[in-house]
Design a protein around this motif. Structure first.
Motif, PDB file in Angstrom:
ATOM      1  N   VAL A  72     -12.573  10.154  15.245  1.00  0.00           N
ATOM      2  CA  VAL A  72     -13.013   8.809  15.607  1.00  0.00           C
ATOM      3  C   VAL A  72     -11.788   7.992  15.984  1.00  0.00           C
ATOM      4  O   VAL A  72     -10.788   7.995  15.263  1.00  0.00           O
ATOM      5  N   GLU A  73     -11.878   7.292  17.113  1.00  0.00           N
ATOM      6  CA  GLU A  73     -10.775   6.456  17.566  1.00  0.00           C
ATOM      7  C   GLU A  73     -11.278   5.040  17.770  1.00  0.00           C
ATOM      8  O   GLU A  73     -12.327   4.830  18.383  1.00  0.00           O
ATOM      9  N   ALA A  74     -10.536   4.077  17.241  1.00  0.00           N
ATOM     10  CA  ALA A  74     -10.908   2.669  17.401  1.00  0.00           C
ATOM     11  C   ALA A  74      -9.656   1.826  17.560  1.00  0.00           C
ATOM     12  O   ALA A  74      -8.666   2.056  16.865  1.00  0.00           O
ATOM     13  N   ALA A  75      -9.697   0.870  18.474  1.00  0.00           N
ATOM     14  CA  ALA A  75      -8.612  -0.100  18.607  1.00  0.00           C
ATOM     15  C   ALA A  75      -8.903  -1.237  17.633  1.00  0.00           C
ATOM     16  O   ALA A  75      -9.951  -1.873  17.700  1.00  0.00           O
ATOM     17  N   ILE A  76      -7.977  -1.460  16.699  1.00  0.00           N
ATOM     18  CA  ILE A  76      -8.185  -2.445  15.634  1.00  0.00           C
ATOM     19  C   ILE A  76      -7.102  -3.520  15.711  1.00  0.00           C
ATOM     20  O   ILE A  76      -5.912  -3.210  15.750  1.00  0.00           O
ATOM     21  N   THR A  77      -7.543  -4.789  15.734  1.00  0.00           N
ATOM     22  CA  THR A  77      -6.613  -5.922  15.728  1.00  0.00           C
ATOM     23  C   THR A  77      -6.988  -6.859  14.588  1.00  0.00           C
ATOM     24  O   THR A  77      -7.866  -7.709  14.742  1.00  0.00           O
ATOM     25  N   PRO A  78      -6.372  -6.740  13.416  1.00  0.00           N
ATOM     26  CA  PRO A  78      -6.647  -7.703  12.347  1.00  0.00           C
ATOM     27  C   PRO A  78      -6.187  -9.097  12.760  1.00  0.00           C
ATOM     28  O   PRO A  78      -5.120  -9.248  13.347  1.00  0.00           O
ATOM     29  N   VAL A  79      -7.003 -10.099  12.477  1.00  0.00           N
ATOM     30  CA  VAL A  79      -6.648 -11.464  12.865  1.00  0.00           C
ATOM     31  C   VAL A  79      -6.423 -12.376  11.665  1.00  0.00           C
ATOM     32  O   VAL A  79      -5.772 -13.415  11.787  1.00  0.00           O
ATOM     33  N   SER A  80      -6.959 -12.015  10.501  1.00  0.00           N
ATOM     34  CA  SER A  80      -6.772 -12.850   9.315  1.00  0.00           C
ATOM     35  C   SER A  80      -6.980 -12.012   8.061  1.00  0.00           C
ATOM     36  O   SER A  80      -7.639 -10.981   8.101  1.00  0.00           O
ATOM     37  N   ASN A  81      -6.385 -12.447   6.973  1.00  0.00           N
ATOM     38  CA  ASN A  81      -6.609 -11.757   5.703  1.00  0.00           C
ATOM     39  C   ASN A  81      -6.676 -12.768   4.567  1.00  0.00           C
ATOM     40  O   ASN A  81      -6.161 -13.882   4.667  1.00  0.00           O
ATOM     41  N   ALA A  82      -7.334 -12.353   3.485  1.00  0.00           N
ATOM     42  CA  ALA A  82      -7.443 -13.212   2.318  1.00  0.00           C
ATOM     43  C   ALA A  82      -6.069 -13.359   1.659  1.00  0.00           C
ATOM     44  O   ALA A  82      -5.219 -12.476   1.763  1.00  0.00           O
ATOM     45  N   ASP A  83      -5.850 -14.492   0.989  1.00  0.00           N
ATOM     46  CA  ASP A  83      -4.589 -14.702   0.272  1.00  0.00           C
ATOM     47  C   ASP A  83      -4.442 -13.652  -0.822  1.00  0.00           C
ATOM     48  O   ASP A  83      -5.394 -13.350  -1.552  1.00  0.00           O
ATOM     49  N   LEU A  84      -3.248 -13.076  -0.923  1.00  0.00           N
ATOM     50  CA  LEU A  84      -3.003 -12.006  -1.880  1.00  0.00           C
ATOM     51  C   LEU A  84      -2.477 -12.544  -3.204  1.00  0.00           C
ATOM     52  O   LEU A  84      -1.690 -13.486  -3.246  1.00  0.00           O
ATOM     53  N   ASP A  85      -2.919 -11.915  -4.273  1.00  0.00           N
ATOM     54  CA  ASP A  85      -2.433 -12.196  -5.612  1.00  0.00           C
ATOM     55  C   ASP A  85      -2.464 -10.882  -6.379  1.00  0.00           C
ATOM     56  O   ASP A  85      -3.491 -10.204  -6.396  1.00  0.00           O
ATOM     57  N   TYR A  86      -1.358 -10.517  -7.001  1.00  0.00           N
ATOM     58  CA  TYR A  86      -1.251  -9.201  -7.643  1.00  0.00           C
ATOM     59  C   TYR A  86      -2.364  -8.959  -8.654  1.00  0.00           C
ATOM     60  O   TYR A  86      -2.886  -7.853  -8.769  1.00  0.00           O
ATOM     61  N   TYR A  87      -2.787  -9.982  -9.380  1.00  0.00           N
ATOM     62  CA  TYR A  87      -3.767  -9.799 -10.442  1.00  0.00           C
ATOM     63  C   TYR A  87      -5.208  -9.874  -9.964  1.00  0.00           C
ATOM     64  O   TYR A  87      -6.087  -9.215 -10.526  1.00  0.00           O
ATOM     65  N   SER A  88      -5.480 -10.686  -8.936  1.00  0.00           N
ATOM     66  CA  SER A  88      -6.878 -10.873  -8.531  1.00  0.00           C
ATOM     67  C   SER A  88      -7.208 -10.281  -7.161  1.00  0.00           C
ATOM     68  O   SER A  88      -8.305  -9.760  -6.950  1.00  0.00           O
ATOM     69  N   VAL A  89      -6.300 -10.345  -6.196  1.00  0.00           N
ATOM     70  CA  VAL A  89      -6.526  -9.798  -4.851  1.00  0.00           C
ATOM     71  C   VAL A  89      -5.259  -9.056  -4.446  1.00  0.00           C
ATOM     72  O   VAL A  89      -4.440  -9.559  -3.682  1.00  0.00           O
ATOM     73  N   PRO A  90      -5.066  -7.815  -4.939  1.00  0.00           N
ATOM     74  CA  PRO A  90      -3.813  -7.112  -4.677  1.00  0.00           C
ATOM     75  C   PRO A  90      -3.698  -6.518  -3.280  1.00  0.00           C
ATOM     76  O   PRO A  90      -2.598  -6.178  -2.848  1.00  0.00           O
ATOM     77  N   SER A  91      -4.823  -6.393  -2.543  1.00  0.00           N
ATOM     78  CA  SER A  91      -4.731  -5.798  -1.205  1.00  0.00           C
ATOM     79  C   SER A  91      -5.890  -6.231  -0.330  1.00  0.00           C
ATOM     80  O   SER A  91      -6.967  -6.576  -0.810  1.00  0.00           O
ATOM     81  N   ASP A  92      -5.642  -6.235   0.986  1.00  0.00           N
ATOM     82  CA  ASP A  92      -6.650  -6.444   2.016  1.00  0.00           C
ATOM     83  C   ASP A  92      -6.549  -5.268   2.969  1.00  0.00           C
ATOM     84  O   ASP A  92      -5.443  -4.820   3.301  1.00  0.00           O
ATOM     85  N   ASN A  93      -7.685  -4.750   3.443  1.00  0.00           N
ATOM     86  CA  ASN A  93      -7.631  -3.604   4.339  1.00  0.00           C
ATOM     87  C   ASN A  93      -8.856  -3.517   5.236  1.00  0.00           C
ATOM     88  O   ASN A  93      -9.891  -4.136   4.965  1.00  0.00           O
ATOM     89  N   ALA A  94      -8.725  -2.752   6.312  1.00  0.00           N
ATOM     90  CA  ALA A  94      -9.828  -2.522   7.243  1.00  0.00           C
ATOM     91  C   ALA A  94      -9.569  -1.212   7.967  1.00  0.00           C
ATOM     92  O   ALA A  94      -8.414  -0.824   8.166  1.00  0.00           O
ATOM     93  N   GLY A  95     -10.642  -0.530   8.361  1.00  0.00           N
ATOM     94  CA  GLY A  95     -10.442   0.727   9.072  1.00  0.00           C
ATOM     95  C   GLY A  95     -11.714   1.498   9.335  1.00  0.00           C
ATOM     96  O   GLY A  95     -12.810   0.931   9.420  1.00  0.00           O
ATOM     97  N   ILE A  96     -11.558   2.814   9.432  1.00  0.00           N
ATOM     98  CA  ILE A  96     -12.619   3.738   9.823  1.00  0.00           C
ATOM     99  C   ILE A  96     -13.104   4.508   8.600  1.00  0.00           C
ATOM    100  O   ILE A  96     -12.306   4.925   7.763  1.00  0.00           O
TER     101      ILE A  96
END
Length: 199
Positions: A72-96
């Motif tokens: 599967v091939e997709a062109a991906i352009t992330p435009v925004s992400n949630a604010d990160l915090d090690y304890y509550s929001v340690p990562s943001d991601n998107a994909g296939i």
């Protein structure tokens, strides 16, 4: 076979075929795309599908593509992400997502994360998704430029128990992430997209 060499995972071998091309033309998703989890924030415009929110665990699956071995091939352009915090929001991601059944499947995603010391990390990850949780990466490669605002062609391939992710441009060496013997029960399912706090 009918697949041109530039898109063919086995250019010297017959038998591959193009199962689906979706250029996301028009103003609505093809009805074969179904919401498997999260909110219905997906929209179509300008020959692209986008997810404008930064909520968690949003999965869109293609119900008519269930081949076990796929690329599967997709062109991906992330435009925004949630604010990160090690304890509550340690990562943001998107994909296939590959071989997906509901909220389980193989995952190839771009991720931005924060560590205990507040340092940011960008990576391409090959992972297994269980109950809509990407978990620990089976393998990863460092991304050398910011995720947001950069268009990358992401390629996810699964064949037997071999799983491979690639992205271009913006990867430091190595240029791909893969795993040779991931969980054997992920043998079939749909392909799709996942946005997890990265729009």
């Amino acid at each position: 076979d009918p697949v041109g060499d530039a898109c063919d995972p086995h250019p010297a071998t017959d038998g591959d075929r193009i199962v689906l091309f979706d250029g996301f033309g028009g103003s609505a998703l093809d009805p074969a795309w179904t919401l498997a989890a999260g909110t219905n924030g997906w929209s179509v415009a300008g020959d692209a599908v986008s997810f404008a929110e930064t909520t968690s665990g949003n999965i869109l699956l293609r119900s008519d593509v269930t081949e076990a071995n796929v690329l599967v091939e997709a062109a991906i352009t992330p435009v925004s992400n949630a604010d990160l915090d090690y304890y509550s929001v340690p990562s943001d991601n998107a994909g296939i997502v590959l071989r997906a059944t509901g909220e389980d499947g193989a995952l190839c995603n771009l991720q931005v994360s924060i560590d205990y010391f507040g340092d940011m990390h960008r990576s391409l990850r090959a992972a297994q998704m269980f109950d809509n949780d990407a978990g620990t990466a089976l393998d990863s490669a460092e991304v050398s430029s910011p995720l947001t605002g950069t268009r990358r062609v992401v390629t996810a391939r699964v064949e037997g128990q071999r799983y491979q992710c690639n992205a271009d441009p913006g990867l430091a060496v190595p240029a791909s992430a893969g795993f040779d013997d991931y969980n054997e029960w992920l043998t079939e399912g749909s392909v799709g997209l996942r946005a997890n706090r990265l729009g």
